[in-house]
Design a protein around this motif. Structure first.
Motif, PDB file in Angstrom:
ATOM      1  N   ARG A  64       0.958  -1.186  -0.037  1.00 47.25           N
ATOM      2  CA  ARG A  64      -0.018  -0.011   0.042  1.00 47.25           C
ATOM      3  C   ARG A  64       1.020   1.372   0.009  1.00 47.25           C
ATOM      4  O   ARG A  64       1.770   1.436   0.984  1.00 47.25           O
ATOM      5  N   THR A  68      -0.507   7.334  -3.156  1.00 50.07           N
ATOM      6  CA  THR A  68      -1.455   7.002  -3.902  1.00 50.07           C
ATOM      7  C   THR A  68      -2.886   6.512  -3.412  1.00 50.07           C
ATOM      8  O   THR A  68      -3.923   7.187  -3.964  1.00 50.07           O
ATOM      9  N   GLU A  69      -2.983   5.854  -2.437  1.00 57.62           N
ATOM     10  CA  GLU A  69      -4.363   5.545  -1.792  1.00 57.62           C
ATOM     11  C   GLU A  69      -5.170   6.955  -1.257  1.00 57.62           C
ATOM     12  O   GLU A  69      -6.207   6.750  -1.501  1.00 57.62           O
ATOM     13  N   THR A  87      -2.221  -1.119  -3.287  1.00 57.09           N
ATOM     14  CA  THR A  87      -1.807  -0.563  -4.594  1.00 57.09           C
ATOM     15  C   THR A  87      -1.603  -1.587  -5.230  1.00 57.09           C
ATOM     16  O   THR A  87      -1.721  -1.533  -6.470  1.00 57.09           O
ATOM     17  N   ARG A 160      -6.018   4.852  -9.298  1.00 57.61           N
ATOM     18  CA  ARG A 160      -4.679   4.334  -8.926  1.00 57.61           C
ATOM     19  C   ARG A 160      -3.591   4.266  -9.819  1.00 57.61           C
ATOM     20  O   ARG A 160      -2.450   4.916  -9.609  1.00 57.61           O
TER      21      ARG A 160
END
Length: 210
Positions: A64, A68-69, A87, A160
């Motif tokens: 993860r 990005t998340e 991710t 994503r």
């Protein structure tokens, strides 16, 4: 009778905790690999075709990337616990030296659970964690792996991958990716396609604003 999955999780918790992995809900474990990047393990078990109390068990291993998340969550309007949102993800066996799914699979029962848990935990430490650190340090490889994984699917997956491409290759490449995803939807009018088109519009707006 205790299920094979429950037997596996009970055995894996101390084996993984002893190696620095934190137990979470839903059969998951986490470990910080780099600042802002967390490794996430999800136990996957199948009881079909096995004796009662047994299960074929492997682990889905992923990373993860918080940066990005956080963008995915903002543009999707939803929030996911850090141990759930990933991710990139792949079966354990594909990260081992033979790159074979079956190498990361064990049939757990009450008689062998501790032994199998220790074996899998050792594989994580000696083979998987070094690979995860290399991926975390290489944004281009991380992006390429994420694009080929199930984490690229759906509206969140579109966001994503576009976010990662914008960071590694620039907004123009990310915009082309989004356009290609829209083209692949064709004339679909189902709710899933509409959600993906909506996400594409939000992502393009964010890319344009950069």
């Amino acid at each position: 009778m205790t299920s094979g999955r429950e037997t596996a999780e009970v055995a894996l918790k101390p084996a993984l905790a002893a190696r620095g992995w934190n137990p979470r809900a839903s059969g998951r474990f986490t470990k910080e690999i780099r600042p802002g990047i967390t490794a996430v393990i999800a136990v996957s078990a199948a009881c079909k075709h096995h004796a009662p109390g047994s299960a074929s068990v492997t682990m889905m291993v992923g990373l993860r990337d918080d940066a990005t998340e956080e963008i995915v969550e903002r543009l999707s309007g939803s929030w996911t616990p850090r141990y759930m949102g990933r991710t990139w993800v792949t079966p354990l066996g594909y990260l081992l030296s033979e790159h074979d799914y079956l190498d990361g699979e064990r049939v757990f029962n009450e008689g062998n659970a501790v032994t199998h848990a220790e074996e899998l935990a050792d594989l994580l430490v000696h083979q998987v964690e070094p690979r995860l650190r290399r991926i975390a340090d290489d944004a281009s490889e991380f992006t390429a792996l994420a694009e080929r994984s199930t984490c690229s699917m759906g509206p969140d997956g579109l966001c994503r991958i576009a976010t990662m491409l914008a960071r590694t290759q620039g907004p123009e490449v990310a915009s082309t990716y989004v356009a290609d995803r829209l083209t692949s939807l064709g004339q679909r009018t189902d709710p899933a396609a509409d959600l993906e088109r909506g996400m594409a519009a939000r992502v393009m707006a964010a890319l344009t604003a950069e």
